[in-house]
Motif scaffolding. Structure first.
Motif, short mmCIF file in Angstrom:
data_model
loop_
_atom_site.label_atom_id
_atom_site.label_comp_id
_atom_site.label_asym_id
_atom_site.label_seq_id
_atom_site.Cartn_x
_atom_site.Cartn_y
_atom_site.Cartn_z
N ARG A 273 48.61 45.44 39.37
CA ARG A 273 47.36 44.54 39.62
C ARG A 273 45.96 45.28 39.08
NH1 ARG A 273 48.21 42.80 45.94
NH2 ARG A 273 50.67 42.12 45.79
N MET A 274 46.21 46.07 38.35
CA MET A 274 45.08 46.83 37.53
C MET A 274 44.36 47.38 38.76
SD MET A 274 45.16 46.11 34.30
CE MET A 274 47.07 46.07 34.50
N GLU A 275 44.93 48.14 39.84
CA GLU A 275 44.32 48.84 40.86
C GLU A 275 44.23 50.26 40.60
OE1 GLU A 275 45.85 46.55 44.95
OE2 GLU A 275 47.18 47.42 43.72
N THR A 276 43.30 50.74 40.63
CA THR A 276 43.04 52.31 40.70
C THR A 276 43.54 52.94 42.00
OG1 THR A 276 40.66 52.65 41.38
CG2 THR A 276 41.06 51.89 38.95
N SER A 277 43.22 54.43 41.73
CA SER A 277 43.63 54.85 43.25
C SER A 277 42.54 54.75 44.45
CB SER A 277 44.02 56.30 43.11
OG SER A 277 43.01 56.73 42.39
N PRO A 291 52.54 52.53 32.01
CA PRO A 291 53.82 52.73 30.90
C PRO A 291 53.73 51.27 30.39
CG PRO A 291 54.35 53.36 33.40
CD PRO A 291 53.02 52.68 33.48
N GLY A 292 54.15 51.50 28.80
CA GLY A 292 54.19 50.49 27.99
C GLY A 292 52.87 49.95 27.53
N LYS A 293 51.74 50.57 27.96
CA LYS A 293 50.29 50.09 27.52
C LYS A 293 50.16 49.78 26.11
CE LYS A 293 45.96 49.61 27.83
NZ LYS A 293 45.13 48.74 28.60
N LEU A 294 49.44 48.83 25.64
CA LEU A 294 49.16 48.50 24.41
C LEU A 294 47.55 48.25 24.39
CD1 LEU A 294 51.77 45.62 23.38
CD2 LEU A 294 51.65 48.22 22.54
N LYS A 295 47.09 49.07 23.62
CA LYS A 295 45.61 48.95 23.24
C LYS A 295 44.93 48.08 22.34
CE LYS A 295 44.54 53.54 25.19
NZ LYS A 295 43.90 54.91 25.09
N LEU A 296 45.05 46.65 22.87
CA LEU A 296 44.80 45.48 22.25
C LEU A 296 43.49 44.72 22.70
CD1 LEU A 296 48.37 44.43 20.85
CD2 LEU A 296 46.63 45.75 19.47
N ILE A 297 42.69 44.02 21.96
CA ILE A 297 41.89 43.32 22.49
C ILE A 297 42.39 42.14 23.39
CG2 ILE A 297 39.88 41.36 22.15
CD1 ILE A 297 39.21 43.04 19.74
N VAL A 298 43.39 41.66 22.83
CA VAL A 298 44.33 40.43 23.48
C VAL A 298 45.08 41.08 24.91
CG1 VAL A 298 44.54 39.20 21.69
CG2 VAL A 298 46.25 40.81 22.31
N THR A 299 45.36 42.41 24.91
CA THR A 299 45.82 42.84 26.11
C THR A 299 44.90 42.95 27.15
OG1 THR A 299 47.26 44.14 24.73
CG2 THR A 299 47.00 44.75 27.06
N GLY A 300 43.54 43.59 26.66
CA GLY A 300 42.42 43.58 27.70
C GLY A 300 41.85 42.24 28.22
N PHE A 301 41.96 41.25 27.50
CA PHE A 301 41.61 39.96 28.08
C PHE A 301 42.60 39.58 29.29
CE2 PHE A 301 39.90 38.33 23.76
CZ PHE A 301 38.77 39.10 24.12
N GLY A 302 43.85 39.94 28.93
CA GLY A 302 44.91 39.77 30.26
C GLY A 302 44.55 40.56 31.37
N GLU A 303 44.44 41.71 31.09
CA GLU A 303 44.00 42.81 32.32
C GLU A 303 42.92 42.40 32.90
OE1 GLU A 303 46.38 46.29 29.59
OE2 GLU A 303 43.97 46.54 30.00
N ALA A 304 41.76 41.96 32.34
CA ALA A 304 40.63 41.64 32.72
C ALA A 304 40.75 40.32 33.84
CB ALA A 304 39.61 41.13 31.68
N ALA A 305 41.59 39.47 33.51
CA ALA A 305 41.91 38.37 34.37
C ALA A 305 42.49 38.87 35.60
CB ALA A 305 42.53 37.07 33.70
N THR A 306 43.56 39.88 35.42
CA THR A 306 44.34 40.29 36.49
C THR A 306 43.49 41.19 37.32
OG1 THR A 306 46.28 40.43 35.18
CG2 THR A 306 46.21 41.84 37.08
N ALA A 307 42.72 41.96 36.73
CA ALA A 307 41.74 42.80 37.53
C ALA A 307 40.73 42.03 38.60
CB ALA A 307 40.92 43.98 36.80
N VAL A 308 40.18 41.06 37.98
CA VAL A 308 39.27 40.29 38.44
C VAL A 308 39.81 39.23 39.91
CG1 VAL A 308 37.84 38.01 38.25
CG2 VAL A 308 37.55 40.02 36.66
N ASN A 309 41.00 38.76 39.47
CA ASN A 309 41.54 38.05 40.29
C ASN A 309 42.22 38.76 41.82
OD1 ASN A 309 41.73 35.38 39.52
ND2 ASN A 309 43.20 35.89 37.99
N HIS A 310 42.57 39.92 41.64
CA HIS A 310 42.85 40.85 42.61
C HIS A 310 41.40 41.48 43.28
CE1 HIS A 310 46.95 40.65 42.29
NE2 HIS A 310 46.99 40.75 40.95
#
Length: 342
Positions: A273-277, A291-310
């Motif tokens: 959920r992109m939650e920290t501790s 685990p399995g992280k890919l440092k790409l701009i497109v990955t960041g976009f998806g993670e941003a949406a996940t973080a904000v929604n949660h």
């Protein structure tokens, strides 16, 4: 756009790179009161400060787009919801106040918030230097680590050093303006997208593998360089005007290390959920680690949406973390913006 430090935001986004900008847009889409903070004086992160004229090929919907154009479009997308933008402030501490709000203390003030999304890229960065090569006096006078303005390279003879995505991309992008390009890499294989490497091999760029830089020469600025074959030690003398060293950047999380978050060697550890501790604090983009992280701009976009929604669900438990499709979320006035006011 400026901030009132006493105003409580629903979400504060730390970092104004592409992931942070998209997070600010998505938080606006969810009806959140947004603040975005960046230590730089301009939004866009590395895309703005390091390579605004670099062409980016892996953003969905854009076969090719200039970094500065992508930033401009992300800013336009974000500002439709009126976020508060705070530039030139570095977040030094992240704590929780007695009233339950999170407090981000910067070098200029404090910013309270109900939730936080850390999108600080890889943190502070500095270009990696070539060990054993004397470059003192030439940095800024023919030796560079990134390209700020293509116009400065027009008609120049260029030596590019590196085997990753940036070295390969600049070898191709600078073909538009330079007179001649030689790219050297110390190994046979490149650490870049396969399609880009294929284009490089088929391009007019003079490509020399198993070659390294020995020295640069010149009086007031770079006029030539000596390279050598690492297998045979044979040397070549090249007349060049510019040497672009593109072997990566060293990064540091800086003050983030002192915020009490769970870290690993790659950044801030997050859940799916992109939650920290820390409750109410999320992370997205290069700074987030799992685990399995890919440092790409497109990955960041998806993670941003996940973080904000949660983050939305965290501050408003009655809301859903899955908001539905954007066509059902966009309010009437936002649709008018998208339709050009028709």
């Amino acid at each position: 756009m400026s901030a009132g430090s006493g105003d409580v935001s629903d979400v504060t986004i730390v970092g104004g790179g592409p992931t942070g900008l998209f997070a600010a847009f998505y938080a606006g889409l969810r009806g959140m009161r947004v603040r975005i903070i960046d230590s730089l004086e301009l939004l866009g992160g590395q895309l703005t400060t390091l390579y605004p004229d670099k062409i980016i090929y892996d953003v969905a919907g854009f076969p090719a787009i200039l970094a500065k154009t992508l930033v401009a479009e992300l800013i336009r997308q974000m500002t439709a919801y009126g976020p508060t933008v705070v530039l030139g402030e570095q977040v030094l501490r992240l704590t929780r106040r007695e009233d339950g709000f999170l407090l981000l203390d910067t070098d200029r003030g404090g910013h309270p918030s109900r939730s936080v999304v850390i999108a600080a890229g890889a943190g502070a960065f500095a270009p990696k230097r070539l060990p054993g090569v004397h470059l003192d006096g030439y940095e800024g006078r023919g030796v560079s680590y990134f390209v700020r303005d293509l116009a400065d390279w027009r008609g120049r003879r260029v030596l590019i050093i590196g085997g990753g995505d940036s070295a390969v991309d600049w070898s191709l992008n600078l073909l538009r303006v330079t007179e001649d390009i030689t790219t050297i890499h110390r190994a046979a294989d490149f650490r870049a997208h396969e399609d880009s490497v294929a284009k490089l091999r088929a391009s007019p760029v003079r490509l020399l593998t198993f070659h390294e830089l020995k020295a640069v020469h010149g009086r007031d600025r770079v006029e030539a360089a000596t390279i050598y074959d690492s297998r045979t030690r044979e040397e070549k003398f090249l007349e060049v005007d510019e040497v672009l060293i593109s072997i990566g950047f060293s990064t540091s999380l800086g003050p983030i290390r002192e915020w009490g978050l769970n870290l690993d060697k790659n950044g801030i550890v997050v859940t799916s959920r992109m939650e920290t501790s820390m409750a109410g604090v999320f992370a997205a983009g290069d700074v987030a680690s799992y685990p399995g992280k890919l440092k790409l701009i497109v990955t960041g976009f998806g993670e941003a949406a996940t973080a904000v929604n949660h983050a939305k669900a965290f501050i408003d438990p009655a809301s859903k973390s899955f908001p539905g499709h954007s066509s059902a979320l966009v309010p009437k006035q936002r649709k008018e913006v998208a339709d050009g006011g028709r």
